[in-house]
Design an enzyme around this catalytic site. Structure first.
Site, short mmCIF file in Angstrom:
data_model
loop_
_atom_site.label_atom_id
_atom_site.label_comp_id
_atom_site.label_asym_id
_atom_site.label_seq_id
_atom_site.Cartn_x
_atom_site.Cartn_y
_atom_site.Cartn_z
CG ASP A 1 -9.63 -0.16 5.06
OD1 ASP A 1 -9.45 -0.55 3.89
OD2 ASP A 1 -8.87 -0.44 6.00
CE LYS B 1 -3.83 -2.45 2.18
NZ LYS B 1 -4.66 -2.74 3.36
CD GLN C 1 -3.57 -4.51 6.47
OE1 GLN C 1 -3.75 -3.44 5.88
NE2 GLN C 1 -3.93 -5.66 5.94
N1 GUN Z 1 -6.89 -7.02 6.20
C1 GUN Z 1 -7.25 -7.75 5.12
N2 GUN Z 1 -7.84 -6.98 4.20
C2 GUN Z 1 -7.85 -5.72 4.68
C3 GUN Z 1 -8.31 -4.49 4.17
O1 GUN Z 1 -8.87 -4.37 3.07
N3 GUN Z 1 -8.13 -3.41 4.98
C4 GUN Z 1 -7.56 -3.52 6.20
N4 GUN Z 1 -7.44 -2.41 6.92
N5 GUN Z 1 -7.11 -4.65 6.70
C5 GUN Z 1 -7.26 -5.75 5.94
#
Ligand code: GUN
Length: 314
Positions: free
Chosen positions: A140, A73, A117
């Site tokens: 998100d 990311k 995350q």
């Molecule tokens: N863990 C697995 N997928 C995601 C996601 O799309 N966003 C976040 N913040 N954590 C994750």
């Protein structure tokens, strides 16, 4: 088998006396197109002397997969010209400490959006944490306010993985209207929002949706009736060719690390779908890797751009 070409046609394969063409939904290519589009937007912002979008990612602990995702990311932010900040907290971080960090990010005017995350260590209540993120910075789309807006067709941040799947269906013009979509798995991140989005008015949408999960009876029978299967289960090679109907659209959201000592990393990323055989029956299919995964990151960037634009207008 060609995995990365945008269109992989197999006019040689026949089903039901019709000439079937299979197309790979190439998330790698489409995500690169989206990143190019975002890069152009950022350049315009810079040329106008405007602030560029700034994404922060908070990671608690040392989970290998989570560190890889957050690293991707941050690299994607660099690629499109965004600013990024990675906040690393130890595995023993308390809930209060994390909530304090979130409050700091909520109040930091330089940060347009941030993500926590997941998963979080057991001492931390995930719902409490996600509710602490300011909805305007919740790129998100996990805050109940944004999730509710999504369900009510209001403008909001759509969670990145479902958003990425919609974008793939849109860019390949996959017909969803009146189709039977079967979603496998009801996670808050993928299955649940996906089931809502596919049933919304508009395109992609207007599907008749069945959301299946661990208590679903006759799941194989339900899957066999699906025009579109979206598998977000996390069980490698769960979906077999004999379970899907001819010409089904197959979206594989699985990204499980399966140990493989022959590879330098010691594992390989495996989807929920037996690609080799299911692809022989499908009309469209996403590969793993190179399908839904890269789309998730591209759509997180898109949400961050949206957050920046909204903050600029406030
Ligand atoms: N863990 C697995 N997928 C995601 C996601 O799309 N966003 C976040 N913040 N954590 C994750």
């Amino acid at each position: 088998m060609k995995l990365n070409g945008s269109d992989y046609h197999r006019p040689d394969v026949q089903h039901n006396n019709s000439l079937t063409t299979m197309t790979i939904l190439d998330g790698k290519k489409v995500s690169n197109d989206i990143k190019d589009e975002i890069t152009a937007e950022v350049k315009k912002m810079k040329d106008n002397g405007e602030k560029v979008p700034h994404l922060a990612a908070v990671i608690v602990g040392n989970d290998g997969a989570s560190l890889t995702y957050v690293g991707s990311k941050v690299r994607a932010c660099e690629r499109v010209g965004f600013e990024s900040t990675m906040v690393r907290l130890s595995n023993t971080t308390s809930e209060i400490e994390l909530l304090d960090k979130i409050e700091e990010l909520n109040n930091n005017e330089d940060i347009d959006g941030f993500i926590i995350q997941l998963p979080l260590p057991p001492q931390i209540n995930t719902q409490k944490v996600l509710m602490a993120v300011h909805p305007d910075k919740d790129v998100d789309g996990f805050h109940p306010m944004n999730f509710g807006k999504m369900a009510l067709d209001m403008s909001t941040f759509i969670p990145a993985t479902p958003f990425g799947i919609l974008e793939l269906l849109d860019r390949y013009n996959v017909d969803t209207k009146g189709k039977h979509t079967v979603v496998i798995g009801r996670s808050h991140i993928v299955g649940r929002p996906m089931s809502i989005l596919m049933g919304r008015k508009g395109f992609p949408g207007n599907s008749t949706v069945t959301l299946t999960h661990s208590h679903t009876k006759n799941i194989t029978q339900i899957i066999s009736q699906a025009d579109i299967v979206i598998s977000a289960l996390g069980v490698p090679n769960f979906l077999k060719a004999e379970m899907v109907k001819d010409d089904a659209v197959i979206i594989d959201v699985g990204i499980t690390r399966v140990p493989d000592e022959t590879l330098p990393k010691g594992y390989k990323i495996t989807g929920d779908v037996d690609f080799e055989n299911v692809s022989k029956k499908a009309s469209y299919i996403t590969p793993v890797p190179g399908g839904v995964g890269p789309m998730t990151i591209a759509m997180l960037l898109k949400n961050t751009l949206l957050a920046r634009e909204r903050h600029r207008l406030l």
